[in-house]
Motif scaffolding. Structure first.
Motif, mmCIF file in Angstrom:
data_model
loop_
_atom_site.group_PDB
_atom_site.id
_atom_site.type_symbol
_atom_site.label_atom_id
_atom_site.label_comp_id
_atom_site.label_asym_id
_atom_site.label_seq_id
_atom_site.Cartn_x
_atom_site.Cartn_y
_atom_site.Cartn_z
ATOM 1 N N UNK A 276 0.852 -1.185 0.000
ATOM 2 C CA UNK A 276 0.000 0.000 0.000
ATOM 3 C C UNK A 276 0.885 1.231 0.000
ATOM 4 N N UNK A 277 0.329 2.280 -0.585
ATOM 5 C CA UNK A 277 1.037 3.551 -0.550
ATOM 6 C C UNK A 277 0.037 4.691 -0.605
ATOM 7 N N UNK A 278 0.440 5.823 -0.036
ATOM 8 C CA UNK A 278 -0.363 7.043 -0.095
ATOM 9 C C UNK A 278 0.187 7.926 -1.193
ATOM 10 N N UNK A 279 -0.718 8.486 -1.999
ATOM 11 C CA UNK A 279 -0.318 9.441 -3.019
ATOM 12 C C UNK A 279 -1.142 10.707 -2.832
ATOM 13 N N UNK A 280 -0.575 11.824 -3.258
ATOM 14 C CA UNK A 280 -1.313 13.080 -3.189
ATOM 15 C C UNK A 280 -2.545 12.981 -4.083
ATOM 16 N N UNK A 281 -3.604 13.568 -3.634
ATOM 17 C CA UNK A 281 -4.833 13.603 -4.397
ATOM 18 C C UNK A 281 -4.652 14.463 -5.645
ATOM 19 N N UNK A 282 -5.336 14.086 -6.710
ATOM 20 C CA UNK A 282 -5.422 14.938 -7.889
ATOM 21 C C UNK A 282 -6.768 14.673 -8.556
ATOM 22 N N UNK A 283 -7.046 15.404 -9.614
ATOM 23 C CA UNK A 283 -8.351 15.361 -10.271
ATOM 24 C C UNK A 283 -8.809 13.939 -10.612
ATOM 25 N N UNK A 284 -7.895 13.069 -10.949
ATOM 26 C CA UNK A 284 -8.219 11.687 -11.324
ATOM 27 C C UNK A 284 -8.990 10.975 -10.208
ATOM 28 N N UNK A 285 -8.738 11.333 -8.947
ATOM 29 C CA UNK A 285 -9.340 10.638 -7.804
ATOM 30 C C UNK A 285 -10.558 11.348 -7.214
ATOM 31 N N UNK A 286 -10.902 12.513 -7.730
ATOM 32 C CA UNK A 286 -12.003 13.258 -7.142
ATOM 33 C C UNK A 286 -13.298 12.465 -7.101
ATOM 34 N N UNK A 287 -13.637 11.778 -8.190
ATOM 35 C CA UNK A 287 -14.896 11.036 -8.236
ATOM 36 C C UNK A 287 -14.838 9.804 -7.330
ATOM 37 N N UNK A 288 -13.659 9.188 -7.186
ATOM 38 C CA UNK A 288 -13.513 8.082 -6.239
ATOM 39 C C UNK A 288 -13.853 8.562 -4.823
ATOM 40 N N UNK A 289 -13.315 9.716 -4.438
ATOM 41 C CA UNK A 289 -13.586 10.262 -3.108
ATOM 42 C C UNK A 289 -15.079 10.527 -2.938
ATOM 43 N N UNK A 290 -15.696 11.170 -3.913
ATOM 44 C CA UNK A 290 -17.121 11.498 -3.819
ATOM 45 C C UNK A 290 -17.971 10.228 -3.726
ATOM 46 N N UNK A 291 -17.699 9.256 -4.586
ATOM 47 C CA UNK A 291 -18.482 8.013 -4.561
ATOM 48 C C UNK A 291 -18.323 7.274 -3.243
ATOM 49 N N UNK A 292 -17.104 7.203 -2.727
ATOM 50 C CA UNK A 292 -16.874 6.530 -1.450
ATOM 51 C C UNK A 292 -17.571 7.274 -0.323
ATOM 52 N N UNK A 293 -17.445 8.587 -0.307
ATOM 53 C CA UNK A 293 -18.057 9.407 0.742
ATOM 54 C C UNK A 293 -19.582 9.290 0.730
ATOM 55 N N UNK A 294 -20.178 9.115 -0.456
ATOM 56 C CA UNK A 294 -21.639 9.032 -0.590
ATOM 57 C C UNK A 294 -22.193 7.628 -0.382
ATOM 58 N N UNK A 295 -21.330 6.617 -0.293
ATOM 59 C CA UNK A 295 -21.795 5.231 -0.154
ATOM 60 C C UNK A 295 -22.595 5.034 1.125
ATOM 61 N N UNK A 296 -23.703 4.302 0.982
ATOM 62 C CA UNK A 296 -24.454 3.917 2.177
ATOM 63 C C UNK A 296 -23.526 3.124 3.084
#
Length: 128
Positions: free
Chosen positions: A1-21
């Motif tokens: 595993x590794x942490x990478x800085x956020x960028x535009x490519x991941x914005x929708x991943x964050x939104x979808x995960x945050x909105x998940x029931x």
């Protein structure tokens, strides 16, 4: 595993995960986040977020805004050490950060406590 800085490519991943029931209910603010709202938020705050990649696949995110930690792991990857990894890594970058966790969010409480955090304050509010 590794942490990478956020960028535009991941914005929708964050939104979808945050909105998940099941994930959304763990946050203090639980409203559904539209794509428009999220893009505005990310334009201002994207630089404060990191994405956890496992085999180059995003499995979670962690952000620190004004020392307040926001963290979420995709349900398919919970219980595998992703949350602990993200929390421990982000604390190396932001050693004064803290977490605000709802008392009924036992999974988040266990995560933070397993990484050395202790309960310090309780905020009580009246709900009608």
């Amino acid at each position: 595993m590794r942490l990478v800085k956020n960028n535009y490519v991941y914005w929708e991943f964050i939104r979808n995960l945050r909105n998940m029931d099941g994930v959304r209910q763990g946050f203090i603010e639980q409203e559904y986040i539209s794509q428009e709202q999220h893009e505005l938020y990310m334009k201002e705050n994207s630089c404060f977020f990191y994405i956890c990649l496992h085999n180059d696949i995003p499995v979670g995110y962690v952000g620190v805004i004004k020392d307040d930690i926001r963290i979420a792991t995709h349900p398919d990857h919970q219980g595998k050490g992703v949350g602990s990894f993200m929390l421990n890594e982000v604390m190396k970058i932001h050693p004064t950060a803290f977490g605000k966790v709802k008392l009924e969010n036992t999974a988040s409480l266990r995560l933070f406590e397993s990484c050395g955090f202790v309960r310090k304050y309780y905020i009580l509010e009246k709900i009608d």
